[in-house]
Design a protein around this motif. Structure first.
Motif, PDB file in Angstrom:
ATOM      1  N   GLY A 145       0.816  -1.214   0.000  1.00 49.36           N
ATOM      2  CA  GLY A 145       0.000   0.000   0.000  1.00 49.36           C
ATOM      3  C   GLY A 145       0.844   1.257   0.000  1.00 49.36           C
ATOM      4  O   GLY A 145       0.552   2.228  -0.699  1.00 49.36           O
ATOM      5  N   LEU A 148       2.195   1.882  -3.451  1.00 52.49           N
ATOM      6  CA  LEU A 148       1.167   2.494  -4.291  1.00 52.49           C
ATOM      7  C   LEU A 148       1.001   3.972  -3.951  1.00 52.49           C
ATOM      8  O   LEU A 148       0.797   4.805  -4.838  1.00 52.49           O
ATOM      9  CB  LEU A 148      -0.171   1.774  -4.111  1.00 52.49           C
ATOM     10  CG  LEU A 148      -0.351   0.431  -4.817  1.00 52.49           C
ATOM     11  CD1 LEU A 148      -1.719  -0.144  -4.486  1.00 52.49           C
ATOM     12  CD2 LEU A 148      -0.182   0.562  -6.317  1.00 52.49           C
ATOM     13  N   GLY A 149       1.104   4.304  -2.663  1.00 58.72           N
ATOM     14  CA  GLY A 149       0.998   5.699  -2.249  1.00 58.72           C
ATOM     15  C   GLY A 149       2.097   6.556  -2.846  1.00 58.72           C
ATOM     16  O   GLY A 149       1.857   7.683  -3.296  1.00 58.72           O
ATOM     17  N   ILE A 218      -4.703   2.556  -0.014  1.00 52.29           N
ATOM     18  CA  ILE A 218      -3.487   3.241  -0.427  1.00 52.29           C
ATOM     19  C   ILE A 218      -3.246   4.418   0.512  1.00 52.29           C
ATOM     20  O   ILE A 218      -3.931   5.433   0.424  1.00 52.29           O
ATOM     21  CB  ILE A 218      -3.601   3.758  -1.877  1.00 52.29           C
ATOM     22  CG1 ILE A 218      -3.983   2.618  -2.824  1.00 52.29           C
ATOM     23  CG2 ILE A 218      -2.298   4.418  -2.317  1.00 52.29           C
ATOM     24  CD1 ILE A 218      -4.270   3.078  -4.249  1.00 52.29           C
TER      25      ILE A 218
END
Length: 406
Positions: A145, A148-149, A218
């Motif tokens: 996550g 993705l951030g 995210i």
């Protein structure tokens, strides 16, 4: 049989002899690597990085236009896994230490290092970059996550489109749009006892866990996270948010959907991002303002080059001109004209400081006509020409980079 991808390398140094020497003396093919570009200054290196997205950057610290520390900082914002080697002289040692703190993989003294020292680093990078990655479970992995951030931040900042590629992959493997439409929440936890992790933890009663077999969280900074939810889990997700809000009334969220294709998904991410930027800029949330004013301010920020009149904007949000003007001033404390003046000036300063756009491009993006009018307007507002302001800002950045403690 799958072919191993070549590892891309970028070299940045203002001395051509150093760039040529590194290109010609290191057996890059031995390590499965290729030098895809070299650059004579930090700004050119940053441009080359955005084009090639290399996994390894070798950069001098002291360079014109942009130094190696600022280049490192920008690269790490885009992809924190990029390996960066700093080249320094003895007098740059403090900067080299700063670079290591910011995530550089190591540094070499330009006046003393042996090829074997650099090749040892490259061999290590090759092992790290080509070893099969451990299986990552998108359902529970914080690391996934967070990655993705980082990619989302880079995309929304205009650096690259890796995030879109990753979302395409997710849609294909985990969030098939052909089976279920999607929704996106932007969850805002500022001032709350909860973080985004509370969305995937089992609560004490054991009955509130989100069935996240096909949802993705995210994180985006400390107080925001995006939550992608399939339509069949929407009710459960909404119930959990309401439960969390009952425990912390400062929890807020915005939602977009249903989303039917990848283009819808991209637009929703960007719309939620812009909405959050408006909230941050004015220190409010969408619940704090009358809905027509909130819509109006969003329209202004989403269309910075549009030349809105009071009547135009009032019509867009369904109010009469007089009612809109009174409500706008009461809500924001500025008249519409004063608000537009401040907004355009702030945008112009940001574009002058942070981009290489021409005066004509900035004039168009701020809705101020041509470059001649823009220059007169900017000088009237600030007492400086746009060119002088841009030079001054660059000088300030250089002084800050050279004396980071100031």
């Amino acid at each position: 049989m799958e072919t191993t991808k070549t590892i891309k390398v970028l070299i940045a140094d203002d001395e051509s002899i150093v760039r040529k020497g590194l290109r010609s003396t290191i057996p890059w093919h031995k390590y499965g690597m290729e030098v895809v570009a070299d650059a004579p200054n930090g700004l050119k290196a940053w441009e080359a990085y955005q084009i090639h997205l290399p996994q390894i950057v070798i950069t001098d610290i002291v360079m014109p236009e942009m130094n190696g520390i600022e280049l490192l900082r920008r690269v790490k914002e885009v992809d924190k896994d990029t390996r960066i080697i700093l080249l320094s002289c003895h007098r740059d040692f403090e900067f080299a230490q700063q670079g290591i703190k910011l995530g550089a993989s190591g540094y070499l003294l330009k006046t003393a290092f042996e090829d074997e020292e650099l090749e040892g680093m490259l061999e290590k990078f090759q092992r790290e970059l080509t070893s099969p990655a451990p299986a990552v479970d998108p359902e529970t992995s914080e690391i996934y996550g967070e990655r993705l951030g980082s990619l989302l931040f880079a995309w929304q900042s205009g650096y690259n489109s890796k995030f879109i590629d990753e979302m395409d992959k997710l849609i294909g493997e985990k969030l098939p749009l052909n089976r279920e439409s999607l929704y996106i929440y932007l969850v805002k936890t500022c001032g709350c006892d909860h973080t985004y992790l509370d969305l995937v933890k089992v609560h004490e009663d054991g009955n509130s866990r989100v069935p996240h077999s096909a949802s993705v969280i995210i994180p985006y900074g400390e107080n925001l996270c995006y939550w992608i939810v399939p339509g069949n889990e929407l009710e459960t997700a909404g119930s959990l948010l309401v439960q969390l809000k009952s425990q912390s009334d400062k929890l807020n969220w915005a939602k977009r959907g249903p989303l039917h294709d990848a283009e819808d998904l991209s637009k929703a991410f960007m719309a939620l991002h812009k909405e959050a930027e408006v909230e941050k800029l004015h220190g409010i949330s969408s619940q704090d303002w009358p809905e027509p004013i909130w819509k109006a301010v969003k329209l202004l920020y989403e269309n910075p080059g549009a030349d809105w009149s009071v009547s135009d904007l009032a019509g867009q949000v369904g109010l009469s001109r007089s009612h809109f003007s009174i409500l706008f001033k009461k809500t924001l404390g500025d008249s519409f004209v004063a608000f537009q003046y401040k907004r355009k000036l702030k945008l112009a300063k940001e574009l002058l400081r942070d981009t290489q756009l021409t005066m004509q491009d900035i004039a168009e993006r701020t809705g101020l006509g041509d470059s001649k009018y823009f220059s007169k307007w900017f000088k009237r507002c600030t007492g400086q020409t746009p060119s002088h302001y841009r030079i001054q800002q660059k000088d300030d950045v250089i002084r800050t980079d050279e004396h980071p403690s100031l």
